[in-house]
Write an enzyme that holds these catalytic residues in place. Structure first.
Site, PDB file in Angstrom:
ATOM      1  N   ASP A  76     -80.505  84.090 -29.628  1.00 18.47           N
ATOM      2  CA  ASP A  76     -79.767  85.183 -29.012  1.00 18.47           C
ATOM      3  C   ASP A  76     -80.537  86.477 -29.302  1.00 18.47           C
ATOM      4  O   ASP A  76     -81.185  86.602 -30.341  1.00 18.47           O
ATOM      5  CB  ASP A  76     -78.336  85.263 -29.569  1.00 18.47           C
ATOM      6  CG  ASP A  76     -77.415  86.069 -28.656  1.00 18.47           C
ATOM      7  OD1 ASP A  76     -77.914  86.694 -27.702  1.00 18.47           O
ATOM      8  OD2 ASP A  76     -76.195  86.073 -28.895  1.00 18.47           O
TER       9      ASP A  76
ATOM     10  N   GLU B  42     -69.155  92.730 -26.732  1.00 23.02           N
ATOM     11  CA  GLU B  42     -69.660  92.423 -28.076  1.00 23.02           C
ATOM     12  C   GLU B  42     -68.996  93.312 -29.141  1.00 23.02           C
ATOM     13  O   GLU B  42     -67.813  93.605 -29.058  1.00 23.02           O
ATOM     14  CB  GLU B  42     -71.186  92.486 -28.095  1.00 23.02           C
ATOM     15  CG  GLU B  42     -71.784  91.512 -27.056  1.00 23.02           C
ATOM     16  CD  GLU B  42     -73.270  91.288 -27.179  1.00 23.02           C
ATOM     17  OE1 GLU B  42     -73.757  91.086 -28.292  1.00 23.02           O
ATOM     18  OE2 GLU B  42     -73.957  91.283 -26.135  1.00 23.02           O
TER      19      GLU B  42
HETATM   20  C1  BGC Z   1     -75.259  88.087 -26.368  1.00 26.94           C
HETATM   21  C2  BGC Z   1     -75.395  86.812 -25.572  1.00 26.94           C
HETATM   22  C3  BGC Z   1     -76.137  87.080 -24.302  1.00 26.94           C
HETATM   23  C4  BGC Z   1     -77.468  87.733 -24.604  1.00 26.94           C
HETATM   24  C5  BGC Z   1     -78.265  88.081 -23.378  1.00 26.94           C
HETATM   25  C6  BGC Z   1     -76.558  88.795 -26.525  1.00 26.94           C
HETATM   26  O1  BGC Z   1     -76.391  90.032 -27.143  1.00 26.94           O
HETATM   27  O2  BGC Z   1     -74.739  87.776 -27.637  1.00 26.94           O
HETATM   28  O3  BGC Z   1     -74.139  86.271 -25.302  1.00 26.94           O
HETATM   29  O4  BGC Z   1     -76.311  85.883 -23.600  1.00 26.94           O
HETATM   30  O5  BGC Z   1     -77.243  88.925 -25.320  1.00 26.94           O
HETATM   31  O6  BGC Z   1     -77.737  89.140 -22.698  1.00 26.94           O
HETATM   32  C1  BGC Z   2     -78.413  94.039 -23.252  1.00 25.65           C
HETATM   33  C2  BGC Z   2     -77.425  92.921 -23.377  1.00 25.65           C
HETATM   34  C3  BGC Z   2     -77.485  92.393 -24.757  1.00 25.65           C
HETATM   35  C4  BGC Z   2     -77.308  93.495 -25.773  1.00 25.65           C
HETATM   36  C5  BGC Z   2     -77.456  92.952 -27.161  1.00 25.65           C
HETATM   37  C6  BGC Z   2     -78.136  95.097 -24.277  1.00 25.65           C
HETATM   38  O1  BGC Z   2     -79.046  96.131 -24.176  1.00 25.65           O
HETATM   39  O2  BGC Z   2     -78.413  94.569 -21.986  1.00 25.65           O
HETATM   40  O3  BGC Z   2     -77.662  91.908 -22.465  1.00 25.65           O
HETATM   41  O4  BGC Z   2     -76.532  91.407 -24.931  1.00 25.65           O
HETATM   42  O5  BGC Z   2     -78.199  94.556 -25.561  1.00 25.65           O
HETATM   43  O6  BGC Z   2     -77.767  93.900 -28.107  1.00 25.65           O
END
Ligand code: BGC
Ligand code: BGC
Length: 859
Positions: free
Chosen positions: A332, A535
């Site tokens: 991730d 998140e």
């Molecule tokens: C998230 C994931 C996601 C990934 C890509 C991460 O921060 O925890 O669920 O698939 O970003 O965007």
């Molecule tokens: C991205 C997300 C990702 C997240 C995690 C964002 O900048 O666009 O997809 O899950 O950062 O830190």
């Protein structure tokens, strides 16, 4: 009914693992005796699963043949996934990268309005680059992953399905499969091969900001749905077009235990016994794997302190061996960097533990170089690298990526088409949970004057939630949702077609002339709820719904005073404490985050033109609904299970449904097990608290990223630093040019009286980095001119320099200094008059801790 049977089974299952059923309001249970375990657990806790596919010698031989032609550089390239904002097709060609992703809010050419054709063009360019052998390399198709988590939600015009929590209320696995199929078709149009879905988290603490990504707190529902969603996205594993044609590669995420972190802290620690990890948190994997899911995403969380990205026992011994997984494990977003000993740019430990592909959005080049060096030196054993590459190629071959069979690529009329929207609308209807319906107000007659109020009524952004066009789901306007229907628009159409009239009035005002017939509204529908988040941005301290200083409640009261019956339609990503809103509504519907097809709400709220019931409410609560704000861990097997509405609750319109109008409106629950610690800052501030720098006469400076400073002269600087894990503490440096403070404050006044009454102490980890020479104090602010200070310097002076210690202050000290705890704006504020350097972490209010506090004021 299948659902019912499974449902009761799951209750039994939870009882059988009672050890892990955290009693509410208590500290995390002590860790199990893990003495027989090294770096993990005992495999008997996990079922032995048949691999989804018997080994195919033909396939393996083909992989071997390809690998025999690959250089070490090409192999290392395969295990790297970069992000489209940071990588070009040229890079893919040069470094033979195995994969790219688009993160939330990333678009081709940085254009939010990129068309499906633009997405496809970029995907074609990446594909071509990966197949370009002009440098003598081997042609291996790249695989592009995207978070299509509620439809193809990064692309303008896509159908947006309800978020998983709403789907959980529908208890309809067949519908889930259809949603998976429709999503796959929309993604396929843009030339993308792979979605990072489904999330199969089983949530324990609803304060977690990702609760809405979970289908249910009931592991049996998650298990049912994981299987259905994987089938819908990938196709049936025995079907000829499995993973091909109109199908995608799916991901079960986040392995494992993401939904069970202590206090619902995103990316936190899951401390449950292994049996519970396997039976509750892994429930979705136990069905997704046999259904043939091809990828699994490692989770940010740790299990008993060990990060999943570096967890050899769970990634390799359990997932790949015991559970028979032969696809690949993707990391991730920079998740490897949190493994002890690793950095963003270097992490052999993750690969060695069993990670097969790094998700390394921006810093991929440095990681590539270091990984290559580690492969050369043997720090990453050859067999491990080869196994990772073999797994990636296995998935790519199975998915037919070498042939790039994409019958839907670039096709018009699929993205956001009527057929898919109809499925989403059906899902919305089925996701609505009727919680209160006094005097059987619902369903409403459609031929009447309907006043539609609340800021969620005509608000596609709010009804869609996080992971919608942007990562957080914020910053979107009406134009970003072509083809979508707001809840108000759906109501207006339903009412109009029956000869009634619905008008929109966000603030609830109306005049004699508002309705065409010159009469007053006969009913009001109030649509309101949480703002979008994703998140950890959505992590919160408690479950009290308080957006806008309770302005929604004020609106409901205003309508009630005018004797207009009120229907509440509540938009949220989790159950929230809404007793006051419930008391002030005649009917109350939990609508979750329905997505683009708001008309599904009116379908159920209103009768047809002849007064007939068109669709009854069939949604059942996928999560227990709290009676008190501190019921954050609320599951049926809980020792003191005392919800307002139990898991599975949901009325139908013909049900006798009198819910009291006198639900307790004080927000804490003393009866059922006491008051919990209130965590204000743990790695990050938790809602409603935000961290900012405050200097007299200047606007407060929010501390959002990992550094913030006040004034042109940087008088006060706040930086994120590590205490026991990455960026879990803040260093505050005062230059002393002017006095100033750093504070955890809330936008709206918070009533913390109960913490004072319960003998609480303010508690934090603290480190003094510079000898204190001037006064420094902790303070609480409480409305206009109300500030209560407690001097800290004499206590801090006795503490060793540069060492972390714990400091606690009896809340009575603040009360005695004039704090009114019923009106708190800043619950914790550090003020310094001169130069100082102090680091803090884990700021919380701990009940029953006043007597043993370092600074006491009782008596
Ligand atoms: C998230 C994931 C996601 C990934 C890509 C991460 O921060 O925890 O669920 O698939 O970003 O965007
Ligand atoms: C991205 C997300 C990702 C997240 C995690 C964002 O900048 O666009 O997809 O899950 O950062 O830190």
């Amino acid at each position: 009914m299948k659902f019912k049977k499974r449902f009761s089974l799951s209750l039994m299952l939870c009882v059988s693992v009672l050890v892990g059923c955290q009693p509410q309001g208590e500290e995390v249970p002590a860790k199990e005796d893990n003495s027989q375990i090294s770096g993990g657990g005992s495999l008997e806790n996990w079922p032995l699963l048949e691999p989804a596919f018997p080994r195919s010698e033909k396939l393996e031989a083909r992989i071997s043949e390809i690998m025999s032609r690959m250089s070490l550089e090409e192999k290392v390239g395969q295990i790297i996934q970069a992000e489209i904002r940071h990588v070009t097709p040229e890079d893919v060609k040069k470094y033979h990268l195995g994969s790219v992703l688009n993160g939330g809010g990333a678009f081709p050419n940085n254009d939010k309005f990129a068309t499906p054709k633009d997405w496809l063009a970029l995907s074609d360019a990446f594909f071509k680059a990966s197949m370009d052998t002009s440098d003598g390399g081997v042609a291996i198709p790249l695989i592009w992953g995207s978070d299509a988590v509620h439809g193809h939600n990064n692309v303008i015009g896509a159908t947006l399905f309800p978020h998983n929590i709403g789907l959980g209320a529908a208890k309809d696995a067949e519908l889930i499969e259809r949603i998976g199929r429709a999503t796959a078709r929309e993604v396929a149009v843009t030339g993308i091969d792979w979605t990072f879905a489904p999330t199969v988290a089983v949530v324990r603490d609803d304060r977690w900001g990702r609760t809405y990504e979970s289908y249910s707190e009931d592991p049996a529902v998650v298990a049912d749905y994981a299987e259905a969603m994987v089938k819908g996205l990938q196709g049936g594993k025995n079907e000829a077009d499995f993973l091909r044609g109109e199908n995608l590669v799916a991901t079960a995420k986040h392995f494992v235990g993401d939904g069970g972190t202590t206090r619902g802290i995103d990316r936190g620690d899951n401390a449950v016994p292994e049996k519970e990890l396997a039976e509750v948190h892994a429930a979705g994997y136990l069905t997704a794997l046999p259904a043939g899911v091809q990828t699994v995403m490692a989770s940010f969380n740790s299990w008993n302190g060990e990060k999943l990205h570096g967890h050899q026992y769970l990634l390799t011994d359990v997932l790949k061996e015991r559970l028979g997984f032969d696809g690949f494990v993707v990391g991730d977003w920079n998740g490897h960097s949190f493994v002890p000993g690793c950095t963003l740019e270097s992490c052999a430990a993750a690969i060695n533990a069993g990670l097969d592909m790094f998700m390394v959005p921006a810093d991929w080049k440095a990681l590539y170089n270091n990984t290559l060096a580690q492969a050369k030196s043997g720090e990453i054993p050859t067999e491990r690298l080869n196994d990772a590459v073999r797994r990636i190629l296995r998935v790519k071959l199975r998915a037919g990526l070498f042939e790039r069979s994409m019958p839907l690529a670039g096709k018009a009329g699929i993205l956001g088409n009527a057929e898919h929207r109809a499925i989403a609308r059906e899902a919305v209807r089925k996701s609505l949970v009727l919680m209160k319906n006094n005097d059987q107000l619902l369903p409403l007659a459609a031929k009447q004057n309907v006043l539609v109020v609340g800021d969620g009524a005509d608000n596609l952004s709010k009804q869609s939630g996080g992971w919608t066009i942007s990562w957080q789901g914020t910053g979107n306007t009406r134009e970003d949702f072509p083809g979508a229907t707001s809840i108000f628009e759906g109501i207006a159409a339903a009412v109009k077609s029956a000869g009634g009239e619905a008008i929109l009035s966000e603030d609830g005002s109306f005049t004699d002339a508002s309705f065409a017939n010159g009469k007053a509204p006969q009913v009001a529908i109030a649509i309101y709820g949480e703002e979008p988040y994703a998140e950890w941005h959505g992590d919160s301290t408690n479950l009290e719904y308080q957006r806008g200083n309770k302005e929604d409640l004020a609106l409901l009261k205003k309508l009630r005073e005018q004797e207009i019956p009120v229907v509440s339609v509540f938009l949220s990503g989790r159950p929230l404490w809404v007793n006051s809103e419930l008391n002030t509504s005649d009917a109350f519907v939990a609508a979750w985050l329905p997505g683009s097809e708001g008309a599904g709400v009116a379908d159920v709220l209103f009768r047809g033109a002849k007064g007939e019931i068109r669709y009854d409410f069939t949604g059942k609560l996928p999560f227990s609904w709290p009676m008190y704000t501190n019921q954050t861990v609320l599951n049926p097997y809980h020792e003191h299970y005392d919800p307002l509405f139990a898991l599975g609750y949901g009325l139908s319109v013909n049900e006798e449904s009198l819910v009291s109008n006198d639900l307790p409106e004080t927000s804490e629950n003393m009866a059922a097990g006491g008051l919990e610690d209130a965590w204000l800052l743990v790695s990050r501030p938790r809602a409603p608290w935000v961290l900012n720098i405050a200097e007299d006469g200047a606007k407060a400076v929010p501390v959002n990223g990992n550094r913030a400073a006040s004034g042109e002269d940087n008088n006060i600087v706040v930086t994120s630093i590590d205490m026991s894990s990455q960026e879990d503490a803040r260093l505050i440096e005062w230059k002393g040019l002017r006095p100033g403070a750093v504070q955890l404050s809330a936008e709206y006044m918070q009533n913390l009286d109960i913490y004072l009454e319960e003998g609480s102490a303010l508690s934090l980890n603290i480190r003094v980095d510079q000898k204190l020479r001037e006064p420094l104090q902790a303070a609480v602010t409480c409305g206009e001119g109300c500030i209560a200070r407690v001097p800290l310097q004499s206590t801090l002076k006795t503490m060793p320099l540069n060492d972390w210690t714990r400091l606690s202050v009896d809340l009575q000290c603040f009360a005695k200094a004039g704090a009114d705890f019923s009106k708190v704006f800043s619950a914790f504020r550090l003020e310094s008059e001169g130069a100082a350097a102090i680091a803090v972490a884990n700021v919380r209010l701990v009940p029953d801790a006043a007597a043993s506090a370092d600074i006491r004021c009782a008596g």
